[in-house]
Structures are given as C-alpha cells and as structure tokens.
Design a protein around this motif. Structure first.
Motif, short mmCIF file in Angstrom:
data_model
loop_
_atom_site.label_atom_id
_atom_site.label_comp_id
_atom_site.label_asym_id
_atom_site.label_seq_id
_atom_site.Cartn_x
_atom_site.Cartn_y
_atom_site.Cartn_z
N UNK A 60 -3.10 -3.86 8.47
CA UNK A 60 -3.59 -4.12 7.15
C UNK A 60 -2.68 -3.89 5.91
N UNK A 61 -1.46 -3.82 6.02
CA UNK A 61 -0.45 -3.28 5.14
C UNK A 61 -0.72 -4.13 3.92
N UNK A 62 -0.55 -3.29 2.72
CA UNK A 62 -0.92 -3.86 1.40
C UNK A 62 0.33 -3.66 0.57
N UNK A 124 1.18 0.91 -10.46
CA UNK A 124 0.07 -0.12 -10.59
C UNK A 124 -0.81 0.60 -11.80
N UNK A 125 -1.76 -0.20 -12.23
CA UNK A 125 -2.62 0.55 -13.19
C UNK A 125 -3.36 1.89 -12.88
N UNK A 285 11.37 3.95 2.23
CA UNK A 285 10.50 4.40 2.97
C UNK A 285 10.04 5.88 2.14
N UNK A 286 9.25 6.06 1.65
CA UNK A 286 8.54 6.94 0.95
C UNK A 286 7.03 7.42 1.40
N UNK A 287 6.46 8.09 0.61
CA UNK A 287 5.21 8.44 1.11
C UNK A 287 4.35 7.15 0.69
N UNK A 288 4.52 6.31 0.04
CA UNK A 288 3.77 5.23 0.02
C UNK A 288 3.90 4.24 1.09
N UNK A 289 4.81 3.95 1.51
CA UNK A 289 5.49 3.09 2.64
C UNK A 289 4.81 3.55 3.95
N UNK A 290 4.71 4.89 4.04
CA UNK A 290 4.21 5.49 5.43
C UNK A 290 2.81 5.39 5.19
N UNK A 291 2.22 5.31 4.13
CA UNK A 291 0.69 5.20 4.01
C UNK A 291 0.30 4.02 4.34
N UNK A 292 0.98 2.92 4.11
CA UNK A 292 0.54 1.62 4.12
C UNK A 292 0.43 0.70 3.08
N UNK A 293 1.31 1.02 2.10
CA UNK A 293 1.40 0.38 0.67
C UNK A 293 2.80 0.35 0.45
N UNK A 294 3.13 -0.48 -0.46
CA UNK A 294 4.49 -0.81 -1.16
C UNK A 294 4.14 -1.84 -2.31
N UNK A 295 5.37 -1.75 -3.27
CA UNK A 295 5.53 -2.58 -4.31
C UNK A 295 6.80 -3.18 -4.11
N UNK A 296 7.11 -4.53 -4.35
CA UNK A 296 8.44 -4.92 -4.24
C UNK A 296 8.89 -5.68 -5.62
N UNK A 297 10.12 -5.63 -5.44
CA UNK A 297 10.89 -6.28 -6.92
C UNK A 297 10.92 -8.03 -6.85
N UNK A 298 11.15 -8.73 -5.59
CA UNK A 298 11.62 -9.71 -5.60
C UNK A 298 10.45 -10.61 -5.15
N UNK A 299 10.14 -11.75 -5.32
CA UNK A 299 9.04 -12.80 -4.98
C UNK A 299 9.40 -13.23 -3.59
N UNK A 300 10.68 -13.57 -3.40
CA UNK A 300 11.06 -14.04 -2.01
C UNK A 300 10.89 -12.98 -1.05
#
Length: 337
Positions: A60-62, A124-125, A285-300
C-alpha cells in the motif's frame, strides 16, 4: 524568541490506531509552522491538498506529487564518505534565521538543546527538521542523544502516522549537520505492521528482510526502555559509520514484533552508498522510500508508478548478500557484549 516544549513521559502515546489527532505537542508544532507560513519563511507554498495515490499491492505504497520540492530547494552537498567531517563553511543550521526555529523540545523548560525547525523546502504540510545540540556542530552521524530526541518527538505526538527519518551521508542526506526529518504522513505506512524475524531478542532487535535491502528493527514498548534501546541502536549505527556503510533510519508507532501491544518501531537499513551530490531521478531511495512513502516531481511518473517499480529500485541499492551476512554477524557480536 521561540517557545519550549517540555517532554512529559506521562503523556506519551504509542498507539497508531487511535481517534486522537493532536496532542499539546502537535498543537504547538502546527501553530508555529502556520506562523512561519504567514511570515513567508518557506521557499514555496505547500499545497494542503497534495495529489496522492496509494498503490495497489501488498505494501500500500503512498506517493504524492510535489514538483516545487525539486524546482526550488537548495542544491544538496556532495559526499564521498559516511564519516565526512563537519564543515562550517558549507550550509549548516547555525546559518538559519531565528524565525525558522519553531520551538525546542527538552527534559527541562527554558533550554535550547533540541530544536524543531522548519524545512524551508517542505516535503508536505507540517514537515519539520529536528536538530539536536546545534551549537556542537556535529556531522550527520547519529548519537544516543539524537535518537532519544527522535523517540520523544514520535511519542509526544498523538497523530497515528507521525514519522521521524534519518539519512546518513551517502544515504541521501543533503546537509552534513546532524538532523532528522519529522513528517505527518498522510496514511498508515507498511512499516507500522510489517513482520520481522527475531535477530537478537535480548536487545529487542529483529531482522527486516522483506527487500534485498536488509536492516535491523528495534521495538520499544515502554518509555523506560528509551535509553537502553537508544544505546543499542547507536551501537549498530556507530558500527556502520566505522565501516563506511550508508544507512537510513525510521521511527514510527506500530505493532509490537513480540506481543499484541503497541510499540515504537525503529528501522535501521544498510544500503549501497550514493557517492557525490544527490541527483534527482524518478525517485531516490532514502529513508522515506524504504518506509513506503515518496514524493515525485513529474505527473507522468506519478501516474505511471507501481509497487513493482519501487521494489525494483529499492532492491537495486542492496549490498551484496556476503556483505550483509558479515554485517549481521558483526552486529550480533556487538549486541552480545
């Protein structure tokens, strides 16, 4: 002058399955962060309604879309070794404005040992940075005091998905001044419930082996264990630093590995080093990505992302099985002492 929050072990909250949304700690953090927004302390306006997806699959990756984080943030510094010394001529948190400091969190009132500051390019906020003992000018190497600070932040929040993460140098840290990331995650992450195998039970230590990237997972079920487990975590991370092994750490509330009660979970992952300046690929791949969350730059890329791609990228930074076996053997010997 900024405010002070006194850590109170009688009011801590280990549960991630609760209707409680905000504690006194959360209220202070949110109000101070909103004040910084009103004063224009950030490099961009963070959207309170960030576009989000929860990917199909077991994890359930966010993922969230945040192009401004890539376009407007300060460029990361390059690093060649995990133990690179502090350099006061480079950016560090002694160079920030006082207005960027939200408050301090300490055992006693009216001290400034551990600072909660804004990240002026937020993920994020209400994302913050946790800076322990700022005046000591410590490099990005975990200390017992720093780990205790992180545990207290997560335990002081009533929010069920409060997250604290750490990236070592060559593990996607951008600043060589000791700090951690504090984030109000939008959803539960898989690390709050994932099963781990017993590794060194006397140390409350378990083995994370869901990915090729392996790590150690510690649990804390009572505030009285904070000091003891922080020491053991630091034993592991000091070993990794001395071996020049890049690593990432995450702390969240979750299920106990050994019982039905809630616990704080602390993950320490070992991984290949990223040498030189952090680059912005599809995802790092840092702490966020290993934890199941990431933020991305491009909509595609955001629209095309799936769990299989993330697993492939995470597995791509794994150390060899032989190196990981040696680390496991060495860590077991250290925890036996």
């Amino acid at each position: 002058m900024w405010k002070h929050f006194k850590f109170d072990p009688r009011t801590i909250n280990f549960s991630y399955d609760t209707d409680d949304k905000l504690s006194d700690f959360d209220v202070l953090l949110h109000s101070a962060w909103d004040r910084a927004v009103a004063e224009g302390q950030f490099k961009y306006k963070i959207d309170q309604n960030i576009k989000k997806r929860i990917l199909d699959g077991d994890l359930h990756y966010v993922i969230e879309l945040n192009p401004s984080r890539f376009d407007k943030r300060r460029l990361p510094d390059p690093f060649e070794r995990v133990d690179t010394p502090f350099d006061k001529n480079r950016f560090n948190f002694n160079k920030i404005k006082d207005e960027e400091i939200l408050f301090s969190l300490d055992d006693e009132q009216q001290t400034d040992k551990h600072l909660v500051i804004i990240n002026n390019s937020p993920v994020r906020p209400y994302q913050v940075l946790l800076v322990p003992n700022r005046q000591l000018e410590q490099s990005q190497i975990l200390t017992v005091d720093c780990i205790l600070f992180a545990l207290r932040v997560v335990a002081s929040s009533a929010y069920p998905f409060m997250y604290v993460g750490f990236n070592s140098l060559c593990g996607y840290a951008s600043v060589n001044h000791l700090h951690l990331h504090g984030i109000y995650m939008p959803n539960r992450l898989y690390i709050q419930t994932v099963k781990c195998s017993p590794f060194h039970v006397n140390s409350n230590c378990y083995l994370f082996d869901l990915f090729d990237v392996q790590g150690f997972a510690f649990e804390i079920k009572h505030v009285d264990e904070f000091d003891k487990i922080a020491q053991r975590i630091n034993t592991v991370t000091n070993y990794l630093v001395s071996s020049d092994v890049a690593h990432n750490m995450t702390i969240m509330k979750g299920d106990s590995f050994s019982s039905s009660q809630p616990a704080l979970r602390v993950f320490v992952w070992l991984r290949q080093s990223n040498i030189g300046a952090k680059t912005f690929h599809q995802w790092n791949i840092g702490c966020l990505e290993l934890s199941g969350y990431t933020f991305l730059q491009y909509e595609e890329i955001f629209n095309d992302a799936n769990e299989a791609k993330f697993r492939e990228c995470i597995n791509g930074v794994a150390l060899s099985s032989e190196v990981q076996q040696k680390i496991r053997d060495d860590v077991k010997n250290l925890l036996d002492q």
